[in-house]
Structure formats: structure tokens, C-alpha cells
Scaffold this active site. Sequence first.
Site, PDB file in Angstrom:
ATOM      1  N   TYR A  49     -33.677  52.457 -68.996  1.00  0.00           N
ATOM      2  CA  TYR A  49     -32.895  52.545 -70.240  1.00  0.00           C
ATOM      3  C   TYR A  49     -33.689  53.277 -71.328  1.00  0.00           C
ATOM      4  CZ  TYR A  49     -30.013  48.835 -68.112  1.00  0.00           C
ATOM      5  OH  TYR A  49     -29.223  48.083 -67.276  1.00  0.00           O
ATOM      6  N   HIS A 111     -34.146  47.117 -59.953  1.00  0.00           N
ATOM      7  CA  HIS A 111     -32.905  47.618 -60.557  1.00  0.00           C
ATOM      8  C   HIS A 111     -31.816  47.953 -59.528  1.00  0.00           C
ATOM      9  CE1 HIS A 111     -31.522  49.821 -64.461  1.00  0.00           C
ATOM     10  NE2 HIS A 111     -30.489  49.349 -63.809  1.00  0.00           N
TER      11      HIS A 111
END
Length: 281
Positions: A49, A111
Amino acid sequence: MTESIILNDGHSLPEIGFGTYPLRGEEGYLAVRSALDAGYRLIDSAVNYGNEEEVGRAIRDWLKDTGTDRDEIVVQTKIPGRHHEFEAAIASGRDSLATMGLDRIDVLLIHWPNPSVGKFKEAWRALVELREAGVVRTVGVSNFTAEHLAEIIDDSGVTPAINQIELHPYFPQAQMLAEHERLGIVTEAWSPLGKASAPYAEPAVLEAARRHEATPAQVILRWHIERGAVPLPKSGRPERQAENLDVVEFELSDAEVAEISALAREDGRLFGGDPNVHEEM
Ligand code: NAP
């Protein structure tokens, strides 16, 4: 105040969290601060991110300014696909800790499994080692299928505490919820509202909203909680952040939950993110 969910490692998780993607820079810093002001105590970030620095700084500054105890906040981040080799995964967790400037990471997740790379078992062993070393308190995964979960559990003997998966009314993932329950894994829901395709106008959602004097977004978030999943809604707007957290004053009936679950679509995924084929590095 939201309730706590007990994880299989004995630690706890708030029943709703704050998603930080794609909030970055000053916008990200301010959004995390206003989310903490609103009462969120679980903050979800990720290396990919690109916001771990500002998320960590917002949490540090807020703790200092409000005199709140560090233990009240659950800080969660994720290692990316390019860090799945054992040593790279260890370094990734340590780098996230340094970037966030915190004493520990509360939750570290893998992730995406990236099965064609074939190193998620290695990455999982590294996360377990980071936990042993005290860098991280709780370890889990994201976007793992039942098969991926079985592989890492067989290989390491350690069951993840959390699996964060795509989950919203058009994609209710009943089978994964059942598998998580069987294994003692807590489900976190990403894109819990359904992002751009949120089903706000669906009669099942609208009617429940009218009955409970709630907004459609609140009904959807409550639907997650009734199903035992932890939703991670994202909003950059303080008024929506507060709205999304204000879901503890009402409960949906089993029939209302079933009607919303019945919005399921054959392939209700938002962007084709099937973890068997979709990979993120
Ligand atoms: P989401 O939370 O379902 O939806 C966010 C969108 O809904 C934003 O456009 C937001 O706009 C809007 N919104 C928020 N609250 C609203 C409300 N009360 N009424 C109307 N609109 C509202 O989807 P998401 O951002 O994709 O997912 C949430 C979090 O999940 C992410 O931030 C990230 O932390 C995590 N995630 C993880 C993965 C993974 O692979 N593990 C993948 C995707 C996402 P405004 O900001 O303008 O309010």
C-alpha cells in the site's frame, strides 16, 4: 465500543477494523488519525500500500497526543509476494516494524499466496519465526484458499490466526467461512462493502436498513459481524468512518442475514482476484 474476538493464539481482535488502501501521504496520515478518533482500534496496512510510514506515524502521534495505551491498538500489515523467500520474509517483517516506527507489529499476514512462485510455505515459516522473535504478535495470511491453508498447516504445524479474504454480499464465501470455523481461523473481510459495486440499492439491504433505522453500509457491515467475519471498511471521510463503526446498536435476524447472503453471484469477485491465478508481487 466494539466487542473483541479471541484468536487461536490467545490474542484478541476488534470486531471491525479500518482499511487503509489506497490512503497515502498526508491524506493517509489524517485518515488514520480520524479513524482512531472515531474509535477504530484495528488498522490494516501492507507493504504494497506504500503507506506503512504514515500509518505508523499517525498511530504513534495519536497515542502520544491522547495518552492512549499502545496495547489498545492492533496494527496489521502484510508482506508482499516478492518477499516470500525465507530470509526475505524475515527482513520484510523487520523492515515493516522499522518503517512503522512501532515497538511491535500486532498482526503480520502473507498478502497473496502467489502459488506459481511456490514459496508461500517458506514465507509462512518465516512469519512463525518472526513471532517467536517477538517482532510480531499474531501471524496469519490473506487470500489463501482451503488448499493453501492445508499446505502451510501440514508443513509447519502452525494454523494461521487470521485469513483476510475478499468478502461482500455478492461474494459471501460460505465455504471459506465454514473451513475457517473448522480450523479455528478468524475471517477478515476485504472490500467488505463491495467497493464500487456495493449493493446499497438491493431490496434485502434497503429493507433491513429501513427496519433498523440504519444506512445500507451499516447493514452490510453488520451482516459481516453476524456471520463472524471482521470487516475492514475503508473511507477517507471522517463522517463515513464514524458511520461504518456505528454498527453495534442493532442486530440482524437470521432471516435478514440469509436474504443478504442470497445476493451471492456465480462469480461475485470484484476484479477476478482468484488466489489460484491472481498474483501480486
Ligand atoms: P470497501 O471498504 O468495501 O469500499 C471502500 C469504498 O467505499 C470507498 O470508495 C469509500 O469511499 C466507500 N465508502 C466507505 N464507506 C462508505 C459509506 N458508509 N457509504 C458509502 N460509501 C462508502 O473496499 P476496499 O477499500 O477495497 O477494501 C477495504 C480494505 O480492505 C482496504 O482498504 C484494504 O485495507 C483491504 N484490502 C485488502 C486486500 C487484500 O488483498 N488483502 C485487497 C483489497 C482491500 P470514501 O473513501 O470516499 O468514503
